[in-house]
Design a protein around this motif. Structure first.
Motif, short mmCIF file in Angstrom:
data_model
loop_
_atom_site.label_atom_id
_atom_site.label_comp_id
_atom_site.label_asym_id
_atom_site.label_seq_id
_atom_site.Cartn_x
_atom_site.Cartn_y
_atom_site.Cartn_z
N VAL A 477 -2.96 56.85 68.58
CA VAL A 477 -2.20 57.99 68.05
C VAL A 477 -3.00 59.27 68.29
CG1 VAL A 477 -1.12 59.03 66.02
CG2 VAL A 477 -1.11 56.54 66.30
N ARG A 478 -2.35 60.29 68.87
CA ARG A 478 -3.01 61.57 69.13
C ARG A 478 -3.08 62.38 67.85
NH1 ARG A 478 -3.29 65.63 73.15
NH2 ARG A 478 -4.54 67.31 72.24
N THR A 479 -4.22 62.96 67.54
CA THR A 479 -4.41 63.84 66.38
C THR A 479 -4.53 65.28 66.86
OG1 THR A 479 -6.83 63.68 66.39
CG2 THR A 479 -5.58 61.94 65.21
N ASP A 480 -4.60 66.20 65.90
CA ASP A 480 -4.73 67.62 66.26
C ASP A 480 -6.17 68.04 66.45
OD1 ASP A 480 -1.99 67.85 66.08
OD2 ASP A 480 -2.03 68.46 63.95
N ASP A 481 -7.11 67.14 66.24
CA ASP A 481 -8.53 67.47 66.34
C ASP A 481 -9.06 67.19 67.74
OD1 ASP A 481 -8.39 68.10 63.66
OD2 ASP A 481 -8.94 66.05 63.03
N VAL A 482 -10.31 67.61 67.95
CA VAL A 482 -11.07 67.26 69.15
C VAL A 482 -12.36 66.61 68.71
CG1 VAL A 482 -10.06 69.07 70.59
CG2 VAL A 482 -12.09 69.57 69.25
#
Length: 509
Positions: A477-482
């Protein structure tokens, strides 16, 4: 209005310029405008000054051909220009062509002259007379010299006075003028003996030297112009030989009699007089002595090193240029004589006649047949195909020699471990990465790519990182963080990168 007046107006009688006083100036303006319009299209000097990249063209030509080096081999010239183009492009100039491309354009525009190299089988480039003139004009604009000076006026007055004496048919007046010159010289001699005559002021001396330098700077332009005149004269004589028929054999007969038409032309006689003066040993020695004495004076410290070097080499430059023009005249005269005596002009006459007949036949044929209409004729060419000499590569046997002894590798049973290692070097080991992700998920409910790499280092370097990100993009799942990921490089040093954060929440397959 009288009848005579009505006849003058309505009958368009004779009207003189006194009836319309502005007519003469109008015609003069129109004539000059038409002449300059024609010059705008034909003159290479004007073409160079109004070129889009005129500052760049002038800078390149002046740097490499406008100084002490007046002629360069083509390959060396290309290398120098290519280096200049790279530097100019780095500073924002839009220069899309190569050095060879620009040299070709400048040659076709009349800025450069290309000639065969007499010392090798290559070619050389030098400035054309038009380019010399343009560089001279721009040099005067960038560093203007004061032309209305006492030395310039004195030079003109002295030459005018000498011309008046030499051209006077009255011997009495000539003697009177010569006696007056002698009296003035005697007066100067007496003043010097009495210690009353002072030397010239240093400022006036510098002014005179710069006036001399200004006139001497035109010499290279004159040499280029004279050589161009002789080339045009040689081409004109050959053209007259080919185009004249048996009833007009003036040029042909003179060449057969051994007359040197090149040297006997107006340009040839004028240059012969100049060359005789330059090559006179007494004149050359006196010239060198005068230059040496002038440069020893205190005021010469005000001259630049380039000006002093130019004066020291001036007589040598004149002799070198004069000798080169002599070689050109000799080569043209011998070539013209050989051209006539070998009867080569007869072949050119036949070829010219066939070409004119073909052109004459093409005019009526053009009304019925278009130039691009297929003729359905096959023409077998007898000549070999043309190609560039630079494309020929000589066979070098040394290239076939092995630099090292040849090693023999005998066939053997393949090693399974080595084959597996080879496969790991060429492909990403997704089986290992899947096991690492699932092991990390067993310890915690979810994990990111960076957390997997912290527990299981990247055994394949950046390939392991790429494989984990690929698995996360498809099954995570892609998150908004890096996040920061780390891996070892081929040299053992650590590497890191900032990538989008993906989170594994379930086992991957």
């Amino acid at each position: 209005m009288s009848a005579a007046s009505r006849k003058m107006v309505w009958g368009r009688g004779p009207i003189t310029l006194r009836d319309r006083p502005h007519e003469a100036s109008v015609m003069s303006t129109l004539s000059q405008a038409l002449t300059l319009t024609s010059l705008l299209e034909s003159d290479a000097t004007w073409r160079l000054l109004r070129a889009d990249n005129a500052p760049i063209i002038v800078a390149i030509l002046h740097t490499h051909l406008g100084g002490e080096e007046r002629r360069l081999p083509s390959e060396e010239f290309y290398d120098r220009i290519e280096h200049d183009l790279e530097e100019l492009r780095a500073h924002g100039f839009d220069l899309p062509l190569s050095a060879q491309g620009y040299c070709g354009e400048w040659r076709r525009a009349g800025f450069l002259t290309r000639r065969p190299d007499e010392e090798s089988r290559g070619e050389t480039f030098e400035l054309s007379p038009a380019a010399h003139g343009a560089l001279r004009m721009l040099d005067q604009l960038s560093a203007p010299r004061q032309t209305v000076t006492e030395s310039r006026l004195a030079s003109i007055a002295g030459q005018l006075a000498q011309l008046a004496v030499d051209s006077d048919p009255d011997t009495v007046r000539r003697l009177e003028q010569l006696y007056a010159q002698r009296d003035r010289l005697d007066a100067r001699i007496e003043a010097i003996n009495a210690g009353e005559a002072d030397t010239i002021d240093p400022d006036r001396a510098i002014e005179r030297v710069r006036d001399i330098l200004s006139q001497a700077a035109d010499i290279p332009t004159e040499f280029a112009r004279v050589r161009a005149e002789f080339e045009a004269l040689n081409a004109d004589l050959r053209s007259r030989i080919v185009e004249s028929d048996d009833s007009q054999r003036a040029v042909l007969d003179e060449v057969f009699r051994g007359v040197d038409l090149i040297a006997d032309s107006d340009a040839g006689r004028s240059f012969a007089a100049f060359s005789t003066l330059v090559l006179d040993p007494e004149v050359g020695e006196a010239f060198d002595d005068d230059i040496r004495h002038v440069l020893d004076r205190d005021f010469a410290d005000g001259l630049s090193s380039a000006d002093r070097r130019f004066l020291r080499r001036f007589i040598g430059t004149l002799k070198e240029g004069s000798g080169e023009i002599h070689q050109v005249i000799t080569a043209f005269a011998r070539g013209l004589r050989r051209y006539v005596q070998s009867q080569d002009y007869q072949r050119d006459r036949v070829l010219r006649r066939h070409i004119r007949d073909a052109l004459a036949a093409g005019i009526p044929a053009a009304a019925r047949t278009k130039p691009y209409h297929p003729t359905e004729l096959d023409l077998e060419l007898s000549a070999v195909a043309l190609g560039s000499g630079g494309a020929i590569r000589l066979h070098d046997p040394a290239e076939l020699d092995a630099a090292r002894p040849i090693r023999r590798h005998l066939a053997a049973v393949a090693d399974l471990d080595r084959l597996r290692a080879l496969a790991r070097d060429t492909e990403i080991d997704f089986a290992e990465l899947t096991a690492n992700v699932n092991a990390a998920l067993d310890d915690r409910g979810s994990c990111t790519v960076a957390e997997v790499l912290e527990r299981f280092p990247a055994t394949q370097g950046v390939a392991s990182v790429v494989g984990l990100i690929s698995l996360a993009a498809s099954q995570g799942v892609r998150t908004d963080d890096v996040e920061i990921v780390r891996w070892p490089g081929p040299d053992g040093a650590g590497r890191l990168a900032e990538v989008p954060a993906y989170r594994f929440s379930g086992r991957v397959a």
